[in-house]
Design a protein around this motif. Structure first.
Motif, PDB file in Angstrom:
ATOM      1  N   LEU A  75      42.606 -61.373 -30.961  1.00  0.00           N
ATOM      2  CA  LEU A  75      41.958 -62.475 -31.662  1.00  0.00           C
ATOM      3  C   LEU A  75      42.978 -63.507 -32.140  1.00  0.00           C
ATOM      4  CD1 LEU A  75      39.469 -60.433 -33.895  1.00  0.00           C
ATOM      5  CD2 LEU A  75      38.937 -61.671 -31.788  1.00  0.00           C
ATOM      6  N   ASP A  76      42.545 -64.757 -32.113  1.00  0.00           N
ATOM      7  CA  ASP A  76      43.359 -65.849 -32.640  1.00  0.00           C
ATOM      8  C   ASP A  76      43.094 -66.092 -34.120  1.00  0.00           C
ATOM      9  OD1 ASP A  76      44.649 -66.855 -30.105  1.00  0.00           O
ATOM     10  OD2 ASP A  76      42.537 -67.044 -29.530  1.00  0.00           O
ATOM     11  N   ALA A  77      41.909 -65.726 -34.587  1.00  0.00           N
ATOM     12  CA  ALA A  77      41.566 -65.946 -35.995  1.00  0.00           C
ATOM     13  C   ALA A  77      40.461 -64.992 -36.408  1.00  0.00           C
ATOM     14  CB  ALA A  77      41.127 -67.388 -36.229  1.00  0.00           C
ATOM     15  N   ILE A  78      40.491 -64.598 -37.674  1.00  0.00           N
ATOM     16  CA  ILE A  78      39.422 -63.803 -38.280  1.00  0.00           C
ATOM     17  C   ILE A  78      38.956 -64.524 -39.530  1.00  0.00           C
ATOM     18  CG2 ILE A  78      38.826 -61.640 -39.434  1.00  0.00           C
ATOM     19  CD1 ILE A  78      40.854 -60.230 -37.642  1.00  0.00           C
ATOM     20  N   LEU A  79      37.655 -64.676 -39.651  1.00  0.00           N
ATOM     21  CA  LEU A  79      37.028 -65.223 -40.845  1.00  0.00           C
ATOM     22  C   LEU A  79      36.318 -64.086 -41.570  1.00  0.00           C
ATOM     23  CD1 LEU A  79      36.002 -67.704 -42.547  1.00  0.00           C
ATOM     24  CD2 LEU A  79      34.030 -67.748 -40.995  1.00  0.00           C
ATOM     25  N   CYS A  80      36.552 -63.967 -42.871  1.00  0.00           N
ATOM     26  CA  CYS A  80      35.906 -62.903 -43.648  1.00  0.00           C
ATOM     27  C   CYS A  80      35.601 -63.459 -45.032  1.00  0.00           C
ATOM     28  CB  CYS A  80      36.830 -61.687 -43.729  1.00  0.00           C
ATOM     29  SG  CYS A  80      36.095 -60.255 -44.559  1.00  0.00           S
ATOM     30  N   THR A  81      34.353 -63.848 -45.257  1.00  0.00           N
ATOM     31  CA  THR A  81      33.978 -64.523 -46.500  1.00  0.00           C
ATOM     32  C   THR A  81      33.041 -63.669 -47.335  1.00  0.00           C
ATOM     33  OG1 THR A  81      32.142 -65.681 -45.400  1.00  0.00           O
ATOM     34  CG2 THR A  81      34.255 -66.818 -45.478  1.00  0.00           C
ATOM     35  N   GLU A  82      33.436 -63.424 -48.598  1.00  0.00           N
ATOM     36  CA  GLU A  82      32.613 -62.714 -49.573  1.00  0.00           C
ATOM     37  C   GLU A  82      32.182 -61.342 -49.046  1.00  0.00           C
ATOM     38  OE1 GLU A  82      32.356 -64.827 -52.599  1.00  0.00           O
ATOM     39  OE2 GLU A  82      33.867 -65.564 -51.194  1.00  0.00           O
ATOM     40  N   VAL A  83      33.148 -60.600 -48.525  1.00  0.00           N
ATOM     41  CA  VAL A  83      32.857 -59.302 -47.909  1.00  0.00           C
ATOM     42  C   VAL A  83      33.662 -58.167 -48.531  1.00  0.00           C
ATOM     43  CG1 VAL A  83      33.053 -57.968 -45.758  1.00  0.00           C
ATOM     44  CG2 VAL A  83      32.165 -60.304 -45.695  1.00  0.00           C
ATOM     45  N   ILE A  84      34.956 -58.383 -48.803  1.00  0.00           N
ATOM     46  CA  ILE A  84      35.809 -57.231 -49.114  1.00  0.00           C
ATOM     47  C   ILE A  84      35.448 -56.560 -50.437  1.00  0.00           C
ATOM     48  CG2 ILE A  84      37.726 -57.966 -47.669  1.00  0.00           C
ATOM     49  CD1 ILE A  84      39.130 -58.967 -50.198  1.00  0.00           C
ATOM     50  N   GLU A  85      34.713 -57.261 -51.309  1.00  0.00           N
ATOM     51  CA  GLU A  85      34.251 -56.592 -52.528  1.00  0.00           C
ATOM     52  C   GLU A  85      33.170 -55.552 -52.224  1.00  0.00           C
ATOM     53  OE1 GLU A  85      31.708 -60.404 -52.405  1.00  0.00           O
ATOM     54  OE2 GLU A  85      33.650 -59.692 -51.693  1.00  0.00           O
ATOM     55  N   HIS A  86      32.651 -55.584 -50.989  1.00  0.00           N
ATOM     56  CA  HIS A  86      31.572 -54.676 -50.593  1.00  0.00           C
ATOM     57  C   HIS A  86      32.050 -53.504 -49.736  1.00  0.00           C
ATOM     58  CE1 HIS A  86      28.685 -57.453 -52.260  1.00  0.00           C
ATOM     59  NE2 HIS A  86      29.172 -58.425 -51.535  1.00  0.00           N
ATOM     60  N   VAL A  87      33.345 -53.369 -49.544  1.00  0.00           N
ATOM     61  CA  VAL A  87      33.863 -52.250 -48.751  1.00  0.00           C
ATOM     62  C   VAL A  87      34.656 -51.319 -49.651  1.00  0.00           C
ATOM     63  CG1 VAL A  87      33.900 -53.576 -46.623  1.00  0.00           C
ATOM     64  CG2 VAL A  87      35.943 -53.500 -48.040  1.00  0.00           C
ATOM     65  N   VAL A  88      34.635 -50.036 -49.314  1.00  0.00           N
ATOM     66  CA  VAL A  88      35.259 -49.025 -50.162  1.00  0.00           C
ATOM     67  C   VAL A  88      36.780 -49.165 -50.185  1.00  0.00           C
ATOM     68  CG1 VAL A  88      35.604 -46.543 -50.467  1.00  0.00           C
ATOM     69  CG2 VAL A  88      33.344 -47.416 -49.852  1.00  0.00           C
ATOM     70  N   ASP A  89      37.369 -49.520 -49.048  1.00  0.00           N
ATOM     71  CA  ASP A  89      38.828 -49.578 -48.947  1.00  0.00           C
ATOM     72  C   ASP A  89      39.244 -50.932 -48.361  1.00  0.00           C
ATOM     73  OD1 ASP A  89      41.525 -49.215 -48.602  1.00  0.00           O
ATOM     74  OD2 ASP A  89      41.361 -47.313 -47.514  1.00  0.00           O
ATOM     75  N   PRO A  90      39.378 -51.972 -49.192  1.00  0.00           N
ATOM     76  CA  PRO A  90      39.731 -53.286 -48.665  1.00  0.00           C
ATOM     77  C   PRO A  90      41.113 -53.333 -48.028  1.00  0.00           C
ATOM     78  CG  PRO A  90      39.734 -53.304 -51.067  1.00  0.00           C
ATOM     79  CD  PRO A  90      39.135 -52.001 -50.651  1.00  0.00           C
ATOM     80  N   MET A  91      42.042 -52.474 -48.468  1.00  0.00           N
ATOM     81  CA  MET A  91      43.363 -52.464 -47.851  1.00  0.00           C
ATOM     82  C   MET A  91      43.285 -51.989 -46.402  1.00  0.00           C
ATOM     83  SD  MET A  91      43.554 -52.321 -51.229  1.00  0.00           S
ATOM     84  CE  MET A  91      43.719 -50.699 -51.956  1.00  0.00           C
ATOM     85  N   ALA A  92      42.382 -51.037 -46.122  1.00  0.00           N
ATOM     86  CA  ALA A  92      42.188 -50.594 -44.744  1.00  0.00           C
ATOM     87  C   ALA A  92      41.619 -51.723 -43.886  1.00  0.00           C
ATOM     88  CB  ALA A  92      41.253 -49.381 -44.711  1.00  0.00           C
ATOM     89  N   VAL A  93      40.843 -52.598 -44.488  1.00  0.00           N
ATOM     90  CA  VAL A  93      40.322 -53.764 -43.765  1.00  0.00           C
ATOM     91  C   VAL A  93      41.474 -54.671 -43.341  1.00  0.00           C
ATOM     92  CG1 VAL A  93      38.864 -55.811 -43.940  1.00  0.00           C
ATOM     93  CG2 VAL A  93      38.113 -53.655 -44.971  1.00  0.00           C
ATOM     94  N   LEU A  94      42.438 -54.882 -44.228  1.00  0.00           N
ATOM     95  CA  LEU A  94      43.594 -55.714 -43.878  1.00  0.00           C
ATOM     96  C   LEU A  94      44.375 -55.098 -42.719  1.00  0.00           C
ATOM     97  CD1 LEU A  94      44.970 -56.725 -47.403  1.00  0.00           C
ATOM     98  CD2 LEU A  94      43.361 -57.971 -45.934  1.00  0.00           C
ATOM     99  N   VAL A  95      44.512 -53.787 -42.706  1.00  0.00           N
ATOM    100  CA  VAL A  95      45.204 -53.107 -41.609  1.00  0.00           C
ATOM    101  C   VAL A  95      44.476 -53.361 -40.290  1.00  0.00           C
ATOM    102  CG1 VAL A  95      45.853 -50.856 -40.669  1.00  0.00           C
ATOM    103  CG2 VAL A  95      46.214 -51.349 -43.099  1.00  0.00           C
ATOM    104  N   GLU A  96      43.166 -53.266 -40.313  1.00  0.00           N
ATOM    105  CA  GLU A  96      42.380 -53.504 -39.097  1.00  0.00           C
ATOM    106  C   GLU A  96      42.492 -54.954 -38.643  1.00  0.00           C
ATOM    107  OE1 GLU A  96      39.379 -52.422 -36.063  1.00  0.00           O
ATOM    108  OE2 GLU A  96      41.235 -51.702 -36.969  1.00  0.00           O
ATOM    109  N   PHE A  97      42.465 -55.868 -39.586  1.00  0.00           N
ATOM    110  CA  PHE A  97      42.586 -57.287 -39.230  1.00  0.00           C
ATOM    111  C   PHE A  97      43.949 -57.566 -38.583  1.00  0.00           C
ATOM    112  CE2 PHE A  97      39.373 -58.945 -42.618  1.00  0.00           C
ATOM    113  CZ  PHE A  97      38.333 -58.435 -41.870  1.00  0.00           C
ATOM    114  N   ARG A  98      44.998 -56.969 -39.120  1.00  0.00           N
ATOM    115  CA  ARG A  98      46.319 -57.177 -38.518  1.00  0.00           C
ATOM    116  C   ARG A  98      46.367 -56.608 -37.110  1.00  0.00           C
ATOM    117  NH1 ARG A  98      51.367 -55.497 -37.377  1.00  0.00           N
ATOM    118  NH2 ARG A  98      53.087 -56.888 -37.995  1.00  0.00           N
TER     119      ARG A  98
END
Length: 226
Positions: A75-98
Motif C-alpha cells: 500500500l501507498d497510503a492507509i487512512l484510519c479515522t476515528e477507529v483506534i479507540e474501538h480496538v483492543v490493542d491499538p499498538m498492534a494496529v500500528l504494527v499491521e499498518f507498517r
C-alpha cells in the motif's frame, strides 16, 4: 467533523494518481470521493446493519484490523479515522499498518481525545493524546510528520453540552407527568442555547485559549521510512 473531512481531502490530494490506498475501519466509506484518483479499497471488522450506515459499495476486506489479507508493503497510503479507540490493542494496529505500507508510504490517522461512549460495547479507550502518537508511532516504525489538534476548550464545551442535553432529554422520558413538564419547561430554552448560542460563541475563544490542554482530537500524518 468538517475540519477532519477537509484535512483528509487535502491529504488525499497530495497522493499521486494510481496510489494504492486502504481505508481501515471505513464504515460507509464516506471519504471514497476524495480518493477517486487512487486505487481505493476498504476494510472493516463487519458490515453494519441498520439505517445509520448506507453502503454505496460493499466493504472489500471484512476482517480484523490487525490481520488484513494483503501482502507486505503493498500500500501507498492507509487512512484510519476515528477507529483506534474501538480496538483492543491499538499498538498492534500500528504494527499491521507498517507491514502493509511501502517504504515512504503515508499513514493518515485520527482519533478523539475527548468523547462520550459510542459504538458500545466496542469503545475501549477514552482518547489518545499527542504524546501517545509521538511515543508509539516511532516505536512501531513510523516517522511522525504532523500532529494537528482539532478545536479547543470552546468547541469541546459545545460537544459535551450537546451530549448533556441529549442525556437530559432521554432521562426526562422516564419522569412522571409533573416533573416531566417541569423538566421540559427548562429544557426547551436550553436547546436553543446548546445548539445555537454556544456553538456560535464558544469556539471563537479557541484561538485565544489555545488547544494545548483541551481539544476534541488530533489529525496525524506519519510516514513509513524507506
Amino acid at each position: 467533523v468538517y475540519v477532519r473531512d477537509q484535512w483528509v481531502k487535502a491529504e488525499a490530494a497530495k497522493l499521486p494518481a494510481g496510489s494504492n490506498v486502504l481505508d481501515a475501519g471505513a464504515g460507509a466509506s464516506k471519504y471514497r470521493p476524495f480518493f477517486a484518483h487512487c486505487q481505493y479499497k476498504t476494510q472493516d471488522f463487519c458490515r453494519y446493519e441498520g439505517p445509520l450506515v448506507q453502503y454505496l459499495q460493499p466493504i472489500d476486506y471484512v476482517c480484523e484490523i490487525t490481520a488484513i489479507p494483503l501482502p507486505d508493503q503493498s500500500l501507498d497510503a492507509i487512512l484510519c479515522t476515528e477507529v483506534i479507540e474501538h480496538v483492543v490493542d491499538p499498538m498492534a494496529v500500528l504494527v499491521e499498518f507498517r507491514r502493509l505500507l511501502k517504504p515512504g508510504g503515508k499513514l493518515l490517522l485520527t482519533s478523539p481525545l475527548l468523547s462520550h461512549l459510542h459504538m458500545e460495547p466496542y469503545h475501549y479507550y477514552g482518547g489518545f493524546t499527542k504524546y501517545w502518537y509521538e511515543f508509539w508511532l516511532p516505536q512501531k516504525g513510523f516517522k511522525v510528520d504532523s500532529v494537528t489538534p482539532v478545536g479547543g476548550p470552546g468547541r469541546t464545551c459545545v460537544v459535551f453540552g450537546q451530549s448533556f442535553y441529549l442525556r437530559w432529554s432521554a432521562a426526562e422520558k422516564k419522569l412522571n407527568l409533573g416533573p416531566r413538564l417541569l423538566s421540559l419547561l427548562f429544557r426547551a430554552p436550553a436547546r436553543f442555547l446548546v445548539y445555537y448560542g454556544l456553538p456560535w460563541v464558544l469556539p471563537k475563544f479557541d484561538r485565544w485559549l489555545g488547544s494545548e490542554l483541551i481539544c476534541s482530537g488530533y489529525l496525524v500524518a506519519a510516514t513509513r521510512p524507506g
